[in-house]
Each structure stands twice: as C-alpha cells, then as structure tokens.
Design an enzyme around this catalytic site. Structure first.
Site, PDB file in Angstrom:
ATOM      1  N   GLY A 112      12.277  25.070   8.270  1.00  0.00           N
ATOM      2  CA  GLY A 112      12.973  24.347   9.307  1.00  0.00           C
ATOM      3  C   GLY A 112      12.326  23.148   9.945  1.00  0.00           C
ATOM      4  N   GLU A 145       8.853  28.702   4.939  1.00  0.00           N
ATOM      5  CA  GLU A 145       9.818  28.356   3.882  1.00  0.00           C
ATOM      6  C   GLU A 145      10.404  26.964   4.063  1.00  0.00           C
ATOM      7  OE1 GLU A 145      11.613  32.850   3.585  1.00  0.00           O
ATOM      8  OE2 GLU A 145      12.606  31.307   4.756  1.00  0.00           O
ATOM      9  N   CYS A 190      40.002  11.029  -1.760  1.00  0.00           N
ATOM     10  CA  CYS A 190      41.283  10.882  -1.067  1.00  0.00           C
ATOM     11  C   CYS A 190      41.262  11.738   0.183  1.00  0.00           C
ATOM     12  CB  CYS A 190      42.408  11.306  -1.985  1.00  0.00           C
ATOM     13  SG  CYS A 190      42.379  10.350  -3.488  1.00  0.00           S
TER      14      CYS A 190
END
Ligand code: LLP
Length: 431
Positions: A248, A290, A361
């Site tokens: 993080g 991590e 689109c």
C-alpha cells in the site's frame, strides 16, 4: 518530470528509460504499454535491502502481482529473490509458467473456491493466506485429502481506515476481507487454525489499503496486530513466526503527490515495531510487506496516437486517443489523477486545456479531464505517465478492443513481454 526515468531529447521527443518514445510508438504501434525494467528492479532492491537491514532475518517484500501480472514480471521477481502475492489460479499458473519457485508464493483472496485451494496446493504454493473460518475448515479438509500439511497465514481485519479512496481501503472493521478483531472473532479463528490437523499457522496478515504516503497507518496497524497477537498468546501460548503488514505505499501520479522515500518509511515501521514488541514482551516476528503499485507504477508509461481535437466553443475541448478505459480504467473507476505529455513535442507550450477521451462508446471513457497540453494534431503521440500498476492488469476487451502489447525497456534495449492482441485472439473463445 514526475519520475527520473523521463526526459526530452534533442528532437523535442519525450524519452522514457533513455529511449525515444515516438520511435517506440512507430516501432510497436499504439496504444502501447512501456515498462522500465531497470526502475522495477531498483524499487525491488530498495524494499528488499531496507527490510533486510532493519527487520528480523527472513523479512522480505512480496510483489503483489495483481498490480501487474505476466510471465516476465515473475521472472524478474525470481531473479531478485523476493516473494510474490498471487490471488487467483490465473496468477498462480502464470507464475508457474515463468518458472517462479512456488514455495515463495502467498495465495490471497477473500473467496477462494475449493477448486482454487486444490489448484494452489497442487501447484506447491508455499503459504495460503486464509480469509475466514469457512475457508479454514475447507482448506484443512482439502489439505487432508491431498495428504499435505499446508502453511497458512490468517488474515485479520484490524479495523483501520487509512484515509484513502474508499474503493481501495481494505482493513476497516466492515471490510469484506479478513476475520474481524471485534468480539474476539479473530482470536477464535486463530484457535480453529491451531487445532486444524492439516494446517500449520505461520502467523498473521493484514492489509489496510492502497496509495498510503505515511508510515503512521502501518505503525497503527502493527500496534493493533500486536495487541491481537498478545490476546492469542494469552489464550493459547502461540507466538507467530511471521507478521505480514500488507501493501500500500503510495506513488506519485502528479506533481502535487508527495515524494516518498520507501527505505526511510520502512525503517520507521521497523523501529516502531521493535519498540511495540518490547513493550508487550513479544519477540519481533519476521515481517512481510506486499508492495504492488510502488514497485511498478512509475516504471510504466502508455503511448497513444491522437485521432483529433474537438473544440466546443464556450464549453470544453476534447483530445481523442486510440485507447482509453480498455487499457486504463482507473479514471473511469476512481477519477485517478495522471500526468500527461505530448510526446511528439514535449517542450512545446502547454497552452491548450482539454479532456482526453478514449475510443469506447461510453461518455465516461476518459483518461483525464482539464489537462494543459500543447494543442495536438492527428497522428501525434500522447503519453500518460505512471501507468505500470493496475493498468495492464485491469485492462478489458470492452467494445472488442484488443489489449495493447507490453514492451520492456532495459539497458537501452526494448523487448516484447506481452504481444498485442489480434482480431483472431478476440474470437478465440467463440464457438
Ligand atoms: N496486499 C493485498 C492483500 C492487497 O489487497 C493489495 C491491493 C496489495 C497487497 C497491494 O497494494 P498496493 O501496494 O498495490 O497498493 N485497482 C486499484 C488498487 C486495488 C488494490 C487492491 N489490493 C487501483 O487501481 O488503484
């Protein structure tokens, strides 16, 4: 420049990892993902060396491969000697195909099916990060059937809100991830894990969120996890070998984001942990972290070809590009900020304010709104910086648009790590 791997050459072209992006666009076509392999390795070594220097022996970063998954990246992580975090049979299979040593893999996820768990055990995944009581029971049964004693970590939700975007915050009490510490539920889960015949509880895991710029949320999380570990110890005498603090740390997408020194932040977390353990009379466990985004984000850049400019007098201007939410859905999903440059004329005055729209689109298919750029003409190359994390890995085939290739840049050379999807690829699954 937003990262030190960017510059402008004598032709006024943007360079990335020392290479001319306009020439790379000509050579490989657009849209094009570029990855600076030297930068990835630099970040991996920063984390690895800082953790080895300041934390107990065996502490190690795991690359959270959901940020960027393909065979090439697992080979890099294997060469650098770090662990990986995988979250699906797809990521496990890709790592295996790359020859990654699977005993160094951690398998995460809030809902792993029986089939996923069987696949992971058969693949020799070293550690499974168990998310719930239901999963503990299922994994114990499956490991028993396969005759394996499976190493596990138990994921705990420590009840922390790191003040990040709500869609990327994961450690709060009401999170869908992990066993909550409330009402002794996580202590009860640890007891279940310890009683399981076929599971070996190696320790605990938490992950509080993403894009965090300070060490304090991690220090608060470790404090809460150590309080939890004391409760488990008092009830069972068990002491964990490992504590995984999740990923993080943030990255700089735009100039206003702070510059972050990962080694310094890791040292701050290490010092706090040491003190927190001393106060509680606990040995300092091996620490795992991590990082996903912070290892790969600024190692990535996406190139597009401009299709044209649309000026709506009194309203706004649009720049149309040949990619969009299919290769980078992060603005559509989170309104994420990015830094853009006109790669073809990187030194030209940025006197045109426009919204950069993709080719899909869908009105929400935007890459960025109200950015200042030189006014481009059809055929010029536009660069979006810091796209190495959660761009390729979140890409889709919406509108049956093929995914761009990933080209790795290393030591002045370029190689294709993932080729461009063809029209045949798009029909490959159709009966
Ligand atoms: N560990 C666990 C258990 C995670 O859930 C995550 C990210 C990480 C590590 C890596 O976090 P990082 O170091 O990359 O911040 N798609 C979103 C990000 C979702 C992150 C989910 N979990 C985005 O594009 O911003």
């Amino acid at each position: 420049m937003i990262c030190d791997n960017l510059s402008v050459n004598e032709k006024g072209h943007l360079t990335f990892a020392g290479q001319d992006t306009v020439l790379l666009a000509e050579q490989y076509g657009t849209p094009l993902y570029l990855m600076d392999e030297d930068k990835i390795r630099e970040h991996v070594r920063t984390y690895r060396d800082a953790m080895v220097a300041t934390m107990p022996a065996g502490s190690m970063p795991e690359f959270a491969s959901k940020a960027f998954s393909c065979k090439h990246i697992y080979r890099i992580m294997a060469e650098e000697g770090i662990d990986i975090d995988v979250v699906s049979p797809g990521e496990i299979y890709t790592a295996m195909q790359a020859g990654f040593p699977m005993e160094k893999a951690f398998f995460h996820g809030n809902n792993k099916t029986d089939e996923d768990l069987r696949f992971a055990i058969r693949a020799g995944v070293g550690t499974i990060v168990v998310d719930s009581e239901d999963e503990l029971t299922a994994l114990d049964r499956i490991a028993g059937e396969l005759g394996v004693k499976q190493n596990i970590l138990l994921r705990v939700a420590p009840g922390i809100d790191p003040h990040t975007h709500k869609k990327i915050s994961t450690g709060s009490v009401d999170s869908k991830f992990g066993v909550t510490v409330l009402d002794g539920l996580a202590v009860k889960a640890a007891e279940t894990a310890l009683a399981a015949q076929n599971l070996v509880l190696k320790g605990f895991h938490c992950h509080i969120g993403s894009q965090i710029f300070e060490s304090q949320p991690f220090i608060t999380a470790s404090e809460m996890m150590l309080d939890y570990i004391v409760q488990v110890r008092d009830k069972t005498d068990y002491l964990p070998e490992m504590l995984n603090l999740g990923g993080g740390f943030g990255v700089r997408y735009v100039e206003s984001d702070p510059v972050i020194d990962y080694a310094e932040k890791i040292a701050e977390v290490a010092a706090a942990l040491q003190a927190q353990c001393e106060v509680r009379g606990l040995p300092v466990p091996k620490i795992l972290m991590e990082p996903g985004r912070s290892l790969v984000a600024d190692a990535g850049l996406t190139l597009y070809t401009v299709g044209g400019v649309k000026e709506i007098p009194g309203y706004k201007n649009y720049i149309a590009i040949d990619g969009g939410m299919t290769d980078n859905p992060r603005y559509t999903l989170y309104e994420s900020a990015y830094t853009l440059a006109l790669a073809s004329r990187a030194n030209a005055p940025k006197d045109f304010v426009a919204t950069v729209g993709g080719r899909c689109c869908e009105s929400g298919d935007l890459i960025q709104e109200n950015v200042s750029l030189p006014k481009p003409v059809r055929g010029e190359i536009l660069a979006v910086m810091t796209t190495g994390a959660y761009n390729y890995s979140m890409a889709s085939n919406y509108n049956r648009v093929g995914r761009p290739p990933v080209v790795m840049l290393k030591g002045g050379k370029s190689t294709v790590a993932v080729r461009r999807e063809t029209l045949e690829d798009l029909c490959a699954l159709d009966k």
